[in-house]
Design a protein around this motif. Structure first.
Motif, short mmCIF file in Angstrom:
data_model
loop_
_atom_site.label_atom_id
_atom_site.label_comp_id
_atom_site.label_asym_id
_atom_site.label_seq_id
_atom_site.Cartn_x
_atom_site.Cartn_y
_atom_site.Cartn_z
N LYS A 148 4.48 1.63 -6.26
CA LYS A 148 4.00 0.16 -5.92
C LYS A 148 3.45 -0.55 -6.96
O LYS A 148 3.83 -1.61 -7.10
N THR A 195 -2.99 -2.55 -3.26
CA THR A 195 -4.62 -2.30 -3.22
C THR A 195 -4.58 -1.11 -2.31
O THR A 195 -3.50 -0.66 -1.63
N HIS A 196 -5.81 -0.68 -2.46
CA HIS A 196 -6.28 0.47 -1.44
C HIS A 196 -7.22 0.11 -0.50
O HIS A 196 -7.96 0.60 0.29
N GLU A 197 -7.43 -1.40 -0.83
CA GLU A 197 -8.54 -2.08 0.25
C GLU A 197 -7.70 -2.51 1.62
O GLU A 197 -7.36 -3.51 1.68
N MET A 198 -8.13 -1.51 2.47
CA MET A 198 -7.45 -1.84 4.10
C MET A 198 -7.97 -2.92 4.49
O MET A 198 -7.41 -3.65 5.30
N PRO A 234 0.51 5.87 -0.79
CA PRO A 234 -0.10 6.93 -1.89
C PRO A 234 0.38 6.74 -3.29
O PRO A 234 1.23 6.04 -3.81
N SER A 235 -0.50 7.37 -4.20
CA SER A 235 -0.18 7.24 -5.69
C SER A 235 0.92 7.76 -5.98
O SER A 235 1.45 8.89 -5.47
N SER A 255 -9.38 -1.13 -8.18
CA SER A 255 -9.62 0.23 -8.16
C SER A 255 -10.44 0.84 -9.40
O SER A 255 -10.79 1.82 -9.15
N ILE A 288 -6.69 7.88 5.24
CA ILE A 288 -7.61 7.06 4.43
C ILE A 288 -8.61 6.48 5.46
O ILE A 288 -9.68 5.95 5.31
N GLU A 329 -3.64 -3.31 -8.28
CA GLU A 329 -4.90 -2.66 -7.91
C GLU A 329 -5.99 -3.12 -8.49
O GLU A 329 -6.54 -2.77 -9.34
N ILE A 352 0.80 -1.15 0.11
CA ILE A 352 -0.02 -0.21 0.00
C ILE A 352 0.77 1.43 -0.04
O ILE A 352 2.37 1.19 0.40
#
Lengths: 247, 214
Positions: free
Chosen positions: A45, A198-201, A40-41, A170, A244, A167, A38
């Motif tokens: 990653k 991913t951004h799925e925590m 930031p954009s 996303s 987030i 991702e 994970i």
């Protein structure tokens, strides 16, 4: 930790022009491990994920897969890529082929299976991701979540040693994210080695063995998810999590 | 008006000559054009250079000059072939440069993710191009390739100046026989229309069948 290393990155560096997108990356992924990346954009990653099967060539450092260094372009690289399943943010299903043909193509062209054997295996995998009824459709006729599940089946059809997810949720509508995450959870439970950007925590917490936090091209933290989410060490990670996890 | 009925076999031979030149040169141009387009997107540097040089030289040479080079140049190196074959070589290679660029622009319309997905499955460059990229590129190159082949049919007239039997060349004979120059050319134009409209029709069918994205 006595792990049997499947993927090893040592001192990997890469630039995009002036941007140093991967800086001295060291990362080991053990067999059967689920590593969630994970950050930031623009933190590098996705580039890290794509470097593992050389969709992005790196400038220096070594990447080894199951003990073999990643070859340059050519047949040897193609053989190695067959061992690494990849799932993209934008699905990338072959637009001119049916769902079934999408899943069978790699088996026929790369694994040299006969069409019947390949189709049989494809149907098993489509059943597993809950899409057997859509086998004869074209990708454009499916929803995003369905396309992504087909893409996972297509990657699994090669019997890969490791699965890379760049991702994978996303580009999906919120209501379709879970159907994809469930398939990935199941894969993780079955013992597949996975690297997931991913951004799925929620997924990171529940499925990951380790969380790798990247910022500005560096790996800032590499720890078990509970430790990372409850007590991040670096300011960069604290800042990221506060942004987030507020809602 | 009776220029056609009086000289039907002469016209027929001319038309047949044009059709033969068009068909053979088109096949050569398509094969070489697709090959050169593959070269130009290949991961091997020397192939890319070869493709680029091929296109640059052939696309920027006047066709008449190319005919001179092939028909007068090659025999000096001991290559002696029938003039019709020389004409097919010159026309086909010249047109292949344009086909190559049309195909390459079609390749560029296929999203890069398609190729990445194929490569990540372990498919080789040839497999990726043949099974994934070209079939999708093919749809968008049907119209420009059709135009290029129509241009080829009309360019075949140059072969007439190099004593190859073809449609336009028939006017010399007919003129000597004293027929009306206007009607002679009208019937020649009709002959070209038959060839070019046939190519158009074939490509319309191809476009209907393959050109629509699903």
């Amino acid at each position: 930790m006595a792990v049997d290393p499947l993927i090893e990155l040592r001192d990997v560096n890469k630039h995009y022009g002036k941007l140093h997108v991967l800086q001295d990356i060291d990362l080991t992924v053990g067999r059967g491990e689920v590593v969630v990346v994970i950050g930031p954009s623009g933190s590098g990653k996705s580039t890290l994920c794509r470097a593992i099967n050389r969709l992005e060539p790196v400038e220096s450092g070594t990447i080894t897969l199951d003990g073999q260094p990643l070859p340059e372009e050519g047949k040897a690289l193609a053989r190695l890529r067959a061992e690494v399943g990849m799932v993209f943010q934008s699905f990338n299903l072959f637009a001119h082929k049916t769902v079934l043909a999408n899943v069978s193509l790699g088996q026929i062209k790369v694994r040299k299976r006969g069409r019947e054997e390949a189709d049989k295996r494809s149907r098993e995998l489509l059943e597993r991701v809950g899409l057997l009824a859509h086998a004869e459709k074209y990708p454009a006729q499916l929803s995003g979540g369905q396309q992504q599940r087909v893409a996972i089946a297509r990657a699994l059809a090669m019997d890969p040693k490791v699965m890379l997810f760049d991702e994978p949720t996303s580009a999906l509508d919120p209501e379709m994210i879970n159907e994809v995450l469930e398939v990935m959870q199941q894969l993780a439970r079955d013992g597949m080695t996975m690297v997931v950007v991913t951004h799925e925590m929620g997924f990171a917490r529940s499925a990951a063995n380790r969380v790798v936090f990247m910022a500005d091209g560096r790996i800032v933290e590499d720890r078990p998810p509970e430790e990372f989410f409850t007590a991040p060490e670096s300011d960069r990670a604290k800042d990221f999590l506060s942004k987030i996890l507020k809602h | 008006m009776n220029v056609l009925t009086d000289n039907f076999s002469l016209y027929g031979k001319g038309l047949l000559g044009t059709v033969e030149l068009t068909v053979y040169a088109s096949l050569l141009a398509l094969v070489v054009g697709f090959l050169m387009a593959s070269f130009r997107v290949a991961p091997v540097g020397s192939l890319r250079v070869f493709g680029t040089v091929w296109v640059t030289v052939l696309r920027n040479t006047p066709l008449t000059l190319l005919f001179f080079a092939v028909l007068l140049g090659l025999p000096r190196f001991g290559v002696v072939l029938p003039f019709q074959l020389f004409a097919v070589l010159a026309l086909g290679c010249y047109t292949s440069a344009f086909i190559c660029e049309a195909v390459r622009s079609g390749i560029n319309t296929v999203p890069t993710g398609q190729g990445e997905a194929a490569r990540s499955l372990g498919m080789t460059f040839g497999q990726t191009l043949g099974a994934i990229v070209l079939p999708q590129a093919f749809r968008s190159v049907i119209p420009p390739v059709g135009s290029t082949l129509i241009a080829l049919a009309k360019n075949s007239a140059i072969a007439g100046s190099f004593s190859v039997t073809e449609l336009l060349g028939t006017y010399k004979t007919l003129n000597e026989l004293g027929y009306s120059i206007i009607w002679t050319f009208i019937w020649i134009a009709v002959g070209y229309l038959i060839v070019t409209l046939t190519i158009s029709a074939v490509f319309n069918v191809l476009e209907k069948r393959w050109g629509v994205p699903r």
